[in-house]
Design a protein around this motif. Sequence first.
Motif, short mmCIF file in Angstrom:
data_model
loop_
_atom_site.label_atom_id
_atom_site.label_comp_id
_atom_site.label_asym_id
_atom_site.label_seq_id
_atom_site.Cartn_x
_atom_site.Cartn_y
_atom_site.Cartn_z
N ARG A 1 0.85 -1.19 0.00
CA ARG A 1 0.00 0.00 0.00
C ARG A 1 0.89 1.24 0.00
O ARG A 1 2.09 1.16 0.30
N PRO A 2 0.34 2.40 -0.36
CA PRO A 2 1.13 3.63 -0.26
C PRO A 2 1.60 3.87 1.17
O PRO A 2 0.88 3.59 2.13
N GLU A 3 2.83 4.38 1.29
CA GLU A 3 3.37 4.66 2.62
C GLU A 3 2.72 5.89 3.24
O GLU A 3 2.53 5.95 4.45
N MET A 4 2.38 6.88 2.41
CA MET A 4 1.73 8.09 2.92
C MET A 4 0.22 7.84 3.03
O MET A 4 -0.38 7.18 2.17
N ASN A 5 -0.37 8.42 4.05
CA ASN A 5 -1.81 8.26 4.26
C ASN A 5 -2.59 9.53 3.95
O ASN A 5 -3.56 9.87 4.62
N SER A 6 -2.15 10.23 2.89
CA SER A 6 -2.96 11.33 2.37
C SER A 6 -4.20 10.74 1.72
O SER A 6 -4.33 9.52 1.58
N GLU A 7 -5.10 11.59 1.27
CA GLU A 7 -6.36 11.09 0.73
C GLU A 7 -6.19 10.28 -0.55
O GLU A 7 -7.04 9.46 -0.89
#
Length: 368
Positions: free
Chosen positions: A197-203
């Motif tokens: 999954r993406p490491e950043m949890n932006s939208e």
Amino acid sequence: MSEIQKQIDLSTQIAGVKLKSPFVLASGPLSFDAEGMIRAYRAGAGACVTKTLRDNAAINPVPHIGSFGRDTLINCEKWSDFDADIWIEKEIPKAKKEGVVVIGSIGHTPEEAKNLVKAVADAGADMIELVSYSEDTMIPMVDIACRNANIPIICKMSPNWPDPASTAVKCLEAGAQAISAIDSIGPTLKIDIYNARPEMNSEDGYGWMSGSAIRPIAIRIVSEIARKDCKELIGIGGVTKAEEAVEMLMAGAGAVGVCSIAMLKGIGVFEKLNKNLSKLLAELGYSSIEAVKGAALPNFPKKEIIGTLDFKFDESLCTKCKKCEIVCCYLARKLEFPQMKLDEDLCRYCGLCISTCPTGALKGKVSV
């Protein structure tokens, strides 16, 4: 420190504001409050840029900063998580009381510029830096800032805009006194391969890249702005050591923004950068920041240079690392120490062997 180093003048000026050092703590996590700016200033920063103030405090996703390769970061961090009133009533006055040269960062809309610029100036900021996600909003922000403050206005250019150098000119024509370049690059994406999954949890999972990887882009844009006759310029993006700072200065910057490397290596990098820059300028024959500023600008080629390279090998400097041989894609170079052999029929004179030599044992001069 040698006597020659002591004679090097590291002070500089941006829009008439004197800085004791060319290194500026750029807006980011380290300048999240007055204490952070005071620490950086005492460590040797010439000025400190606040986290960006907006009408509403930020709420950041978790996580929102990650490593993105050597000396490079990805982030989806927003603006300051303090209310603007806290900066105006407490943080800026506190930093000023301790002698910090404060640049108040304000974003991202004309309405917010109208609401915040005067208050930030009245709180004691020495300069204002305007930040916007859109070129279209920057010029109206400049107009509002100039009408509401009597301190220098800096406009921060985004590398994600089509033509930041031309936008810089428009900002100066609209009344800004200085330009800073560049902001972070993006959007970018990092995948956490262990959790798929993406490491950043932006939208959207995306983030913005800063640090070493963006430096060549930053230096290119800084040089383009400088070549449009901008004399008041802070170069920001990926500077990690003195040699890279000199590149930025030679490209036309009068000061150098630092953020990612200070986050990764600690605030003590400012002392190290100042010490090493002083030593390097002495070695290169420059007595001041003003002397080195823009030194490369007259030397940009006017057309392609076609020719060969005359190689020189100094065996006394060679460490036998064989990097020059390893990186030769054409198998033209062979180190049989103390001899350096070159097959001129295979060599394309690309220059990579010279660029990767760690000691300067291998040099080359263009022959047309």
